[in-house]
Design an enzyme around this catalytic site. Sequence first.
Site, mmCIF file in Angstrom:
data_model
loop_
_atom_site.group_PDB
_atom_site.id
_atom_site.type_symbol
_atom_site.label_atom_id
_atom_site.label_comp_id
_atom_site.label_asym_id
_atom_site.label_seq_id
_atom_site.Cartn_x
_atom_site.Cartn_y
_atom_site.Cartn_z
ATOM 1 N N GLN A 154 0.795 -1.227 0.000
ATOM 2 C CA GLN A 154 0.000 0.000 0.000
ATOM 3 C C GLN A 154 0.829 1.280 0.000
ATOM 4 O O GLN A 154 0.464 2.254 -0.660
ATOM 5 C CB GLN A 154 -0.936 0.001 1.210
ATOM 6 C CG GLN A 154 -1.903 1.176 1.232
ATOM 7 C CD GLN A 154 -3.095 0.899 2.110
ATOM 8 O OE1 GLN A 154 -4.008 0.184 1.738
ATOM 9 N NE2 GLN A 154 -3.075 1.463 3.304
ATOM 10 N N GLU A 197 -3.267 9.805 -1.104
ATOM 11 C CA GLU A 197 -2.332 10.554 -0.268
ATOM 12 C C GLU A 197 -1.286 11.296 -1.088
ATOM 13 O O GLU A 197 -0.262 11.724 -0.564
ATOM 14 C CB GLU A 197 -1.671 9.607 0.742
ATOM 15 C CG GLU A 197 -2.689 9.013 1.715
ATOM 16 C CD GLU A 197 -2.076 8.018 2.685
ATOM 17 O OE1 GLU A 197 -0.836 7.829 2.641
ATOM 18 O OE2 GLU A 197 -2.829 7.434 3.482
ATOM 19 N N ASP A 233 4.255 0.362 4.318
ATOM 20 C CA ASP A 233 3.022 -0.053 4.981
ATOM 21 C C ASP A 233 2.424 -1.151 4.121
ATOM 22 O O ASP A 233 1.872 -0.893 3.052
ATOM 23 C CB ASP A 233 2.054 1.125 5.114
ATOM 24 C CG ASP A 233 0.725 0.724 5.752
ATOM 25 O OD1 ASP A 233 0.578 -0.460 6.139
ATOM 26 O OD2 ASP A 233 -0.173 1.576 5.849
ATOM 27 N N GLU A 274 5.284 -1.422 8.565
ATOM 28 C CA GLU A 274 3.962 -1.301 9.194
ATOM 29 C C GLU A 274 3.013 -2.397 8.701
ATOM 30 O O GLU A 274 2.954 -2.686 7.508
ATOM 31 C CB GLU A 274 3.380 0.075 8.878
ATOM 32 C CG GLU A 274 2.018 0.355 9.495
ATOM 33 C CD GLU A 274 1.502 1.737 9.126
ATOM 34 O OE1 GLU A 274 0.271 1.889 9.006
ATOM 35 O OE2 GLU A 274 2.325 2.667 8.949
ATOM 36 N N ASP A 301 -0.671 -0.979 13.168
ATOM 37 C CA ASP A 301 -1.784 -0.064 12.892
ATOM 38 C C ASP A 301 -3.090 -0.839 12.984
ATOM 39 O O ASP A 301 -3.779 -0.789 14.000
ATOM 40 C CB ASP A 301 -1.607 0.580 11.521
ATOM 41 C CG ASP A 301 -2.797 1.456 11.111
ATOM 42 O OD1 ASP A 301 -3.583 1.851 12.003
ATOM 43 O OD2 ASP A 301 -2.946 1.740 9.914
ATOM 44 N N LYS A 326 -4.077 6.854 15.702
ATOM 45 C CA LYS A 326 -5.071 7.594 14.918
ATOM 46 C C LYS A 326 -6.273 7.818 15.823
ATOM 47 O O LYS A 326 -6.929 6.852 16.226
ATOM 48 C CB LYS A 326 -5.498 6.806 13.682
ATOM 49 C CG LYS A 326 -4.394 6.524 12.679
ATOM 50 C CD LYS A 326 -4.896 5.585 11.581
ATOM 51 C CE LYS A 326 -3.833 5.312 10.537
ATOM 52 N NZ LYS A 326 -4.264 4.276 9.560
ATOM 53 N N ARG A 355 -5.069 10.073 7.917
ATOM 54 C CA ARG A 355 -5.870 9.086 7.200
ATOM 55 C C ARG A 355 -5.823 9.432 5.714
ATOM 56 O O ARG A 355 -5.473 10.542 5.331
ATOM 57 C CB ARG A 355 -7.325 9.065 7.676
ATOM 58 C CG ARG A 355 -7.555 8.851 9.160
ATOM 59 C CD ARG A 355 -6.900 7.595 9.721
ATOM 60 N NE ARG A 355 -7.346 6.337 9.150
ATOM 61 C CZ ARG A 355 -8.215 5.493 9.739
ATOM 62 N NH1 ARG A 355 -8.745 5.809 10.917
ATOM 63 N NH2 ARG A 355 -8.533 4.340 9.181
ATOM 64 N N SER A 356 -6.219 8.483 4.884
ATOM 65 C CA SER A 356 -6.158 8.733 3.439
ATOM 66 C C SER A 356 -7.150 9.806 3.007
ATOM 67 O O SER A 356 -6.886 10.580 2.082
ATOM 68 C CB SER A 356 -6.399 7.439 2.667
ATOM 69 O OG SER A 356 -7.602 6.821 3.077
ATOM 70 N N LYS A 377 3.233 10.690 10.543
ATOM 71 C CA LYS A 377 2.967 10.145 9.203
ATOM 72 C C LYS A 377 1.850 10.961 8.569
ATOM 73 O O LYS A 377 0.681 10.784 8.898
ATOM 74 C CB LYS A 377 2.578 8.671 9.327
ATOM 75 C CG LYS A 377 2.448 7.936 8.007
ATOM 76 C CD LYS A 377 1.990 6.503 8.270
ATOM 77 C CE LYS A 377 1.825 5.746 6.971
ATOM 78 N NZ LYS A 377 1.128 4.456 7.188
#
Length: 401
Positions: A154, A197, A233, A274, A301, A326, A355-356, A377
């Site tokens: 990802q 992102e 990730d 991650e 995560d 998060k 977050r995306s 991040k």
Amino acid sequence: MELPIEDVRVRKVLDSRGNFTVEADVYIPGGFGRTSAPAGASTGETEVIAFSKKGIDESIKFFETNVRRSIIGFNALDQKGFDALITDLDGSGNFSNLGGNLSTALSMSVAKAVSAHLGIPLYRYVGGINHSMPRPIGNVIGGGKHARNGTSIQEFLVSAQGKTFMESAYVNVLVHRKIGDILSEKMKDISIGVGDERAWSVNISDEEAFEVLNQAVNEVSSETKVKIYTGLDFAADSLYENGKYVYKHTVRSRDEQIDYAISINKDFGVYYIEDPMFDTDFEGFAEITKKIGDKAMIVGDDLYTTNPDRIRKGIELGSTNAVLIKVNQIGTLTKAQEAASLASSAGLKNVVSHRSGETTDDFLAHLSVAFSSTFVKTGTIGGERIAKLNELMRIEECLTS
């Protein structure tokens, strides 16, 4: 001393993907706080529910009908009590009525309002005197659920280790640009785009992405004389099917996935790893951490979803040496702070993350300082990502002046 909440307003706003999310305004004597909540595409199974199953409008209706009256007059100085109250008023255990995004917006807005009343920055109100600047880590090549026709993995990440946060953030941008140049030169017949992102998205294999990433990092590091860490990730939940990890060009068993994650560090020098395993495989994470945890950050995560109970299990089993934070995974500032504190007390690093589907809100910049995060991040480019990076530059200026 008390600071009663005088009024609360909630509304729909758009996130960076053009989807609706929520924003909350909280008014107290001499203070005002506003927060818009982000939304994730790659979500963990144990996250709180973003909105009511009937949708965002139903969450707002639930707030107006069942929550508003109870929080008006509540002492905003009691953050823990406020967060417990909205959790109780939701009544579901996972915010499936109020919605974790709305609870996050409310919780953060209360903290912002109090910090405004006190005339101090949010990072100082939340973290006190115990704070430090994080390093930025950002996505430069994207795939998985964040990009169509991208890599199986990802996120391919970079974190420049400059003398200042500003230098580090800018060197990350230079790597992003360099990757664009390399892709344009090497992939002339392939469409190149960007994902959620703002990382580059191109239909190449993970191995080709590694080659491009390492070339860009080596060239930029040589030009700037700045050390640059690389990261991944996996978002392994999105690869996992019937006990296997399904990539574009190969399928890996559980043991093969563990070996692959270990080899990523040994063969490519990747420092930040991650979610290399499915989110229930605490033992698989632990095998990876045992083998390379002294040389790499193994970050949970989806494994943890900022949930203190799951983090405790990970600590007991030695699953990771770092935790991603998060707020809207757990729904309140209090729980997110508990998660970060729990990790730190056990010797684990923490990484505050975007977050995306982001907004221009910069609260996570403040939390990354308040929680003494190793990394923040939050991408490399894009207005909603740059908003956090610029705020961290301002914070750095305050801390060093």
